[in-house]
Design an enzyme around this catalytic site. Structure first.
Site, PDB file in Angstrom:
ATOM      1  N   ASP A  22       0.840  -1.191   0.000  1.00  0.00           N
ATOM      2  CA  ASP A  22       0.000   0.000   0.000  1.00  0.00           C
ATOM      3  C   ASP A  22       0.878   1.245   0.000  1.00  0.00           C
ATOM      4  OD1 ASP A  22      -2.281   1.862   1.011  1.00  0.00           O
ATOM      5  OD2 ASP A  22      -3.268  -0.082   0.833  1.00  0.00           O
TER       6      ASP A  22
ATOM      7  N   HIS B 198      -3.482   6.101   3.749  1.00  0.00           N
ATOM      8  CA  HIS B 198      -4.317   4.971   3.357  1.00  0.00           C
ATOM      9  C   HIS B 198      -3.822   3.651   3.935  1.00  0.00           C
ATOM     10  CE1 HIS B 198      -5.780   1.859   0.512  1.00  0.00           C
ATOM     11  NE2 HIS B 198      -6.828   2.639   0.361  1.00  0.00           N
TER      12      HIS B 198
ATOM     13  N   SER C  94     -11.329  -0.579  -0.255  1.00  0.00           N
ATOM     14  CA  SER C  94     -10.065  -0.792   0.454  1.00  0.00           C
ATOM     15  C   SER C  94     -10.321  -1.251   1.878  1.00  0.00           C
ATOM     16  CB  SER C  94      -9.261   0.507   0.500  1.00  0.00           C
ATOM     17  OG  SER C  94      -8.723   0.822  -0.741  1.00  0.00           O
TER      18      SER C  94
END
Length: 757
Positions: free
Chosen positions: A155, A210, A527
C-alpha cells in the site's frame, strides 16, 4: 486572473484519492502507464535470443528482474515509445508477453461522516441495521489473533510508530537493525520492518494515510485501553510501500512488493488498490505467491464484467475479491460489483481506523509574500479579501510563458515522511499550458514532482479545475536533506491564454513520531472492505494453521450472511461473517485413502461432540462445486465411497450438523483411485496356479507418474507392490534352474558330480 470567475472554497478535511471517484474537475487525459518502461517475460527455458543484441543496440536494457515470476523491467531509449517497444518484443517468438508498466491507485474514498465508530465489527443499530456486522465480538470469544500470522499490507506504507499499531508491526527475523548489512542476502539492506519500493529504502513511512488506515482495520492492537481494535488484536503487519502521497504506484513496484511478501512468509497479502489495465506480469506475481491475496473490487460503481478492475478481476485461485457493503447490509453506493468477479461483500462505509499523525514544518496562507522569490509575473492576488499565489495577478497569463515562484530553502534533517499539500483552482487554454511542481537540493537541478488530484496523479496540472481541490506531492525521497527548495513553475505555449491557477493553503508536513492517541479518521471504500476480509482470514489461520490459502478462501465464501439485496452484486450473495467463519473451522480432522479402483475410504476425528451428525461432500478435482453424498449419525466416524471412476482424483470435506444447520467444516482432503489394470492369461509351469492380474510395465510407470506428488492410498500402494512381486516371482519360475557342480577335484583335473539341469 479574473476574480469574477473564482469562488473561494474551504478545505475542511484531508482528501483521500480513489479509483472511480466522482470527478470534480475536467482534467486532461493522463497516461495509465509509465513512460520509458515496459515489462517483458520470456517463454520458459528461453533466454533472450539473437534479437537481444539488436535490442541492446537500440538502447533497450533490463533494469530489474523479478525472480519468482520471471518478469523483467526494461528501460527504453528516449526516442522509443512504449507502444513501439511492446510491438518489438511481441514480434520475438521467445517472448511470452510484453506490456506497459501500468499505474495503479488506492481504493478509498474521502469521508468525514460521523457514525458509530465500530459498526462493522459490532452493529447495535445506532447508525444502521442491528447485526449488519461481522459478529466480531462473538468471534473474539474463540480467537483474538497471533503474531505468528503475517499480513502484508502492500500500500502507501504504514505508520509503524502509531501507538495502536506499533506492537503488531512485523519484524524481519533474519535482519539485524541498522548495521548496514543485508544479513539474510535477500537484496534489501536493513529491511527490519518491511521495505519502501517507491523510493527504494527501508523506511516504508506512510505519507498518504491509506496504508495505515488499512493496517488498523486488520490489526490495531486490541484490549489495550486506547483507540480502536482491529479484527486481529495480535498479528504481524508487514509494511510494504509502493504508492506515494500523490496516489501513484507502478506495476513493477507492486510486483516487487508482492514477491517480497511471499518470500518473507506472508500468509495474507492485502491489495487495497487497482486500475483498469490488465497486466499479465502482475497476475503472474500473484499466482506465484503462496498466500491468500485479498483485493479491493474498486469504487467506480461499475459492473466488473463490463468494466474490470485489476487485480480484483483476475481469474486467479489465489485472489479473494471484495466489494463494499454499508451499515444496512446493502451494497455501498460506490462499490464495483459482479456475480462472478466479486466474491464477497464486507463493510466499507464510514470506517474508523488508524491514520498517521503529522506535524507541520511550514505553512503559508499567502497573507504576504515574504517566503517567496518570484521570476516573471508570479505574485499575490486578492480574492474576496484573501491573498492567493498566482502566475498572473493582473489577469490572463501570457503566451510562451515560463516563470516560477520559489519557496525559501527548508531543512528536512532528521525528518521522515515529508509531504507538500496545497489548494488549487483555475484553468488553462490547452494541454500545452501547465503548472508543475519541482524540488531541488542545490537550487540548480530541479526534479518534477507528481501531484495527486481528485482524478489521479499527474506530472503537471492543466485543464479546468472548477472548485478548490487539495493537491498532494510526495517529498519522502528528500527526507533528511539539509537543504530543500520547492517551486511552482508555469509554462504556456502560443495556442492561447486563460485565467491560470490560484494557489492557497500551502503546508509542508512530516510524520510525527511523538503523536498522541487521537490519530484516527473515517474513510470509506472497498479498500476498507478488503482489510476486514484480510483480518478475518488471519483469525482463521490462527485457529486452524493447517488450512491452505484456498481452504481459507472457501471457508470465508461459504459462511457469509446471505442477503437478498447482495444477490447479483457478489458471487456468494452475502457479507462476510467472522464468527460464522470461525465456528465453521470445526475440530474435524478428515483423512482419505484410495482402497480400490472404484473406492475411497474416509475417516475423521472430532474435538467436540456433534449434535446431529455429519454431512459428507465430494467434488471432482476438475470442478469447484461440492455435492452431498451422505449424511451419517453422530457416532459414525468413517465412510466408504464406492462406485468411483478409476484413475480419478476426488476431493472431500465433512460438515458438522446441528438441528439441520451446518455448523462447521473439516479440512479438505484428496485421494486418487488407482488405474484399473489389465487381465493376463493363466500361466502354466513355473509358479503354477491359475490366471492373475498383471500390471504391464507401461501401466506401472503410468501409475507411479500419475501418483508423483500426490498422496497414494495405502491399499493402492500395497496392491501394486504385490503385483510387482508376483510378476518377478513368475519370471523366476519360468527360467531354467541350474545346479552347479561341487567343484571337487580328484587330482586329474576332471570335475565329478552331477552336471545336468
Amino acid at each position: 486572473m479574473q476574480t469574477t470567475q473564482i469562488l473561494k472554497g474551504i478545505l475542511t478535511a484531508t482528501l483521500l484519492l480513489a479509483l472511480g471517484s466522482p470527478a470534480t474537475a475536467a482534467a486532461p487525459p493522463r497516461r495509465s502507464h509509465v513512460d520509458g518502461e515496459v515489462l517483458v517475460k520470456y517463454r520458459q527455458n528461453r533466454a533472450p535470443g539473437k534479437r537481444a543484441g539488436d535490442r541492446a543496440a537500440r538502447g533497450l536494457s533490463t533494469v530489474q528482474a523479478f525472480r519468482a515470476s520471471g518478469v523483467r523491467k526494461v528501460r527504453l531509449p528516449a526516442d522509443m515509445t512504449v507502444d513501439q517497444a511492446v510491438a518489438l518484443y511481441r514480434s520475438d517468438p521467445d517472448v511470452l508477453y510484453a506490456e506497459p508498466n501500468y499505474r495503479y491507485r488506492l481504493q478509498a474514498l474521502p469521508d468525514d461522516a460521523e457514525m458509530h465508530r465500530l459498526w462493522a465489527l459490532v452493529n447495535d443499530g445506532t447508525d444502521g441495521t442491528t447485526d449488519a456486522d461481522m459478529d466480531a465480538d462473538q468471534a473474539w470469544e474463540l480467537e483474538t489473533g497471533s503474531r505468528d500470522i503475517v499480513v502484508a499490507v502492500v500500500d502507501s506504507g504504514v505508520d509503524a510508530t502509531h501507538p495502536d499499531l506499533a506492537a503488531n508491526i512485523w519484524t524481519h527475523p533474519g535482519e539485524t537493525p541498522d548495521n548496514g548489512i543485508d544479513d539474510d542476502g535477500n537484496g534489501y539492506v536493513d529491511d527490519v520492518h518491511g521495505w519502501d519500493f517507491a523510493d527504494g529504502d527501508n523506511r516504508p513511512v506512510d505519507t498518504h494515510g491509506h496504508g495505515t488506515h488499512v493496517a488498523g482495520i486488520i490489526g490495531a492492537v486490541g484490549n489495550n485501553g486506547m483507540g480502536v481494535a482491529g479484527v486481529c488484536w495480535r498479528v504481524s503487519i508487514m509494511p510494504l510501500r509502493y504508492i506515494t502521497a500523490a496516489d501513484y504506484g507502478t506495476t513493477a513496484d507492486a510486483i516487487a512488493a508482492i514477491e517480497y511478501a511471499a518470500a518473507n512468509g506472508a500468509d495474507v497479502i492485502n491489495l487495497s488498490w487497482g486500475g483498469g489495465d490488465y497486466s499479465q506480469a502482475l497476475k503472474d506475481a500473484i499466482d506465484a505467491a503462496d498466500a491468500l491475496v485479498v483485493c479491493a473490487a474498486g469504487n467506480g460503481g461499475n459492473n466488473l464484467d463490463v468494466v474490470p478492475t485489476y487485480p480484483a478481476s483476475y481469474d486467479s485461485a489465489a485472489i479473494l475479491s471484495v466489494a463494499a457493503s454499508d451499515a444496512d447490509d446493502f451494497p455501498a453506493a460506490f462499490t464495483n460489483y459482479s456475480d462472478s468477479r466479486a466474491d464477497v461483500a464486507a463493510p466499507g462505509t464510514g470506517i474508523y481506523s488508524t491514520v498517521p499523525a503529522r506535524r507541520t514544518l511550514f505553512e503559508d496562507d499567502f497573507s504576504d509574500d515574504t517566503h517567496w522569490v518570484a521570476d516573471g509575473a508570479w505574485g499575490l492576488q486578492s480574492i474576496y479579501g484573501n491573498e492567493v499565489l498566482t502566475e498572473s495577478p493582473a489577469g490572463a497569463y501570457a503566451d510562451d510563458m515560463d516563470a516560477w515562484a520559489r519557496l525559501e530553502t527548508l531543512s528536512l534533517a532528521g525528518i521522515s515522511g515529508a509531504r507538500l499539500d496545497f489548494s488549487v483552482i483555475g484553468s488553462t487554454a490547452g494541454d500545452g499550458d501547465r503548472l508543475v511542481v519541482e524540488a531541488s537540493t542545490d537550487g540548480t537541478t530541479w526534479n518534477r514532482l507528481w501531484v495527486g488530484l481528485d482524478d489521479g496523479p499527474a506530472e503537471s496540472i492543466s485543464g479546468t479545475i472548477g472548485t478548490w481541490q487539495l493537491a498532494v506531492a510526495d517529498l519522502q525521497a528528500y527526507d533528511g536533506a539539509a537543504s530543500l527548495s520547492i517551486r511552482f513553475r508555469f509554462i504556456s505555449d502560443g495556442s492561447g491564454t486563460a485565467d491560470g491557477y490560484l494557489i492557497d493553503n500551502l503546508a509542508i508536513t512530516c510524520a510525527d513520531t511523538g503523536q498522541g492517541i487521537d490519530a484516527y479518521q473515517y474513510y470509506q471504500g472497498t479498500s476498507m472492505a478488503a482489510a476486514y476480509v484480510s483480518g478475518t482470514a488471519a483469525l482463521i489461520m490462527v485457529q486452524k494453521p493447517t488450512l491452505t490459502p484456498t481452504e481459507v478462501k472457501l471457508l470465508i465464501e461459504s459462511t457469509v450472511d446471505r442477503k437478498p439485496q447482495l444477490e447479483g452484486f457478489v458471487a456468494t450473495g452475502g457479507r462476510i461473517n467472522g464468527y460464522q467463519a470461525m465456528v465453521s473451522v470445526a475440530a474435524v480432522d478428515l483423512r482419505s485413502r484410495a482402497a480400490a479402483t472404484d473406492r475411497i475410504d474416509l475417516d475423521w476425528t472430532v474435538g467436540d461432540p456433534v449434535d446431529s451428525g455429519f454431512e459428507i461432500q465430494r467434488r471432482p478435482d476438475s470442478g469447484s462445486d461440492y455435492s452431498t453424498i451422505a449424511i451419517v449419525g453422530t457416532d459414525e466416524f468413517d465412510y466408504v465411497d464406492t462406485g468411483l471412476s478409476d484413475g480419478t482424483t476426488y476431493i472431500y470435506r465433512v460438515l458438522t450438523l446441528s438441528g439441520g444447520d451446518r455448523t462447521g467444516y473439516s479440512n479438505e482432503t484428496a485421494a486418487t483411485t488407482p488405474r484399473a489394470v489389465g487381465t493376463a492369461s493363466s500361466g502354466s509351469g513355473g509358479g503354477g496356479g491359475g490366471g492373475c492380474f498383471i500390471a504391464t510395465a507401461a501401466e506401472k510407470r503410468a501409475f507411479f507418474e500419475k501418483g508423483r506428488g500426490m498422496t497414494i492410498g495405502l491399499g493402492a500402494a500395497l496392491l501394486i507392490l504385490v503385483l510387482i512381486v508376483w510378476e518377478k516371482t513368475r519370471q523366476i519360475h519360468r527360467q531354467p534352474v541350474v545346479i552347479h557342480p561341487s567343484h571337487r577335484s580328484d587330482g586329474t583335473g576332471t570335475e565329478s558330480g552331477p552336471t545336468g539341469p
